[in-house]
Design an enzyme around this catalytic site. Structure first.
Site, PDB file in Angstrom:
ATOM      1  N   LYS A 195       0.823  -1.211   0.000  1.00  0.00           N
ATOM      2  CA  LYS A 195       0.000   0.000   0.000  1.00  0.00           C
ATOM      3  C   LYS A 195       0.856   1.259   0.000  1.00  0.00           C
ATOM      4  O   LYS A 195       2.036   1.243   0.330  1.00  0.00           O
ATOM      5  CB  LYS A 195      -0.991  -0.042   1.150  1.00  0.00           C
ATOM      6  CG  LYS A 195      -2.107  -1.044   0.817  1.00  0.00           C
ATOM      7  CD  LYS A 195      -3.313  -0.951   1.663  1.00  0.00           C
ATOM      8  CE  LYS A 195      -4.371  -1.909   1.064  1.00  0.00           C
ATOM      9  NZ  LYS A 195      -5.345  -2.338   2.040  1.00  0.00           N
ATOM     10  N   ARG A 197      -3.258 -10.465   4.281  1.00  0.00           N
ATOM     11  CA  ARG A 197      -3.605 -10.473   2.855  1.00  0.00           C
ATOM     12  C   ARG A 197      -2.440  -9.839   2.098  1.00  0.00           C
ATOM     13  O   ARG A 197      -2.162  -8.664   2.277  1.00  0.00           O
ATOM     14  CB  ARG A 197      -4.896  -9.672   2.665  1.00  0.00           C
ATOM     15  CG  ARG A 197      -5.395  -9.570   1.242  1.00  0.00           C
ATOM     16  CD  ARG A 197      -6.652  -8.707   1.183  1.00  0.00           C
ATOM     17  NE  ARG A 197      -7.122  -8.567  -0.173  1.00  0.00           N
ATOM     18  CZ  ARG A 197      -6.639  -7.679  -1.045  1.00  0.00           C
ATOM     19  NH1 ARG A 197      -5.687  -6.851  -0.686  1.00  0.00           N
ATOM     20  NH2 ARG A 197      -7.124  -7.630  -2.272  1.00  0.00           N
TER      21      ARG A 197
END
Ligand code: PMM
Length: 280
Positions: A218, A254
């Site tokens: 991210k 994840r």
């Protein structure tokens, strides 16, 4: 999730990310695309993923929304092929119709970044088909984030908003043991909010649900790196975050690059003398 620093952790499960969007498998026709996606899913399992999280709509800021019909056409053949191989498949969708089709095709988890808020039919569908449900913290679509990304203290605000979500999902008939929560890193959050959430993952213990964390690659991780660093340079910091989150007791991570996160969990395991915190 057990208490941070506690003793009874299991090794977190790795959920390998499989985005079946045209930009992720760009060349060739439909079959090539499905075959490439299935091959990638199998590779992630070989590297240590316990779940493959299949998504057909990008949630990145600025990404084009896709219709549930197109989303279904993208994901269903991939879900079916992976499930037929005995793989536990999660469907990453905000649409109840896509979730229903994916569960029909063999998915056993519905991962909804809106936590059931986007589609009013989602909670009832999940209750009916009796699969696991990931309720991620969500304050609306990315075009609204500027207006909704302030927090008094992110760990408490996110925890309390997730608690309200869980109450609604239980009310809709989803069994408590089916529920997961996820702090929704990067979704209407500034970098400092993401780091505060990671540093206070134990706040989520009180919710009584399993905890999934999705930090992988991210933007807030990219902010630690040089501006021109390629995306895969985010895998090392992602794996370090995974190790620290494992110590905090999360249940699943994840990730895009399963291999590096699996190695990081191996280190935690060795450090602790095995999962469960045996004597050194
Ligand atoms: N992040 C993305 C997509 N789906 N699902 C959960 N549960 N948690 C997340 O943090 C999450 C998600 C966006 O990341 P990607 O574009 O790299 O898949």
């Amino acid at each position: 999730m057990s208490l941070a620093g506690g003793t009874a952790h299991a090794r977190p499960q790795l959920w390998g990310i499989l985005n079946v969007t045209p930009d992720s498998f760009s060349d060739g026709g439909r079959f090539v695309e499905v075959d490439a996606a299935v091959a990638q899913g199998l590779r992630l399992v070989a590297e240590g993923a316990g779940v493959i999280d299949v998504g057909g709509e990008s949630t990145r800021p600025g990404a084009e929304p896709v219709s549930p019909k197109v989303e279904r056409e993208r994901v269903v053949p991939v879900v079916a092929s992976l499930a037929a191989e005995g793989i536990r498949v999660s469907i990453d969708t905000m649409h109840a119709a896509t979730a229903a089709a994916a569960v029909d095709a063999g998915a056993v988890i519905v991962n909804d970044v809106s936590g059931g808020l986007h589609d009013p039919d989602m909670a009832a569908l999940v209750a009916e088909v009796e699969v696991d449900f990931v309720a991620m913290h969500w304050r609306g679509p990315s075009d609204q984030w500027d207006a909704v990304s302030s927090y008094e203290w992110a760990p408490h605000d996110v925890r309390d908003e997730l608690r309200a979500r869980l109450d609604a999902l239980l009310e809709a008939g989803i069994a408590p043991r089916r529920l997961w929560v996820d702090p929704g890193l990067g979704f209407a959050k500034h970098p400092e909010h993401n780091w505060q959430l990671l540093a206070h993952l134990a706040e989520f213990d009180v919710l009584g649900a399993r905890v999934l964390v999705g930090a992988s690659r991210k933007r807030f991780i990219g902010a630690l790196l040089p501006d021109d660093a390629p995306l895969d340079e985010r895998d090392l910091p992602t794996a370090v975050i995974g190790a620290l989150a494992a110590v905090a007791g999360v249940d699943a991570l994840r990730v895009h690059d399963v291999r590096s996160s699996a190695r990081a969990l191996d280190v935690v395991e060795a450090w602790r003398g095995g999962w469960g915190g045996g004597a050194a």
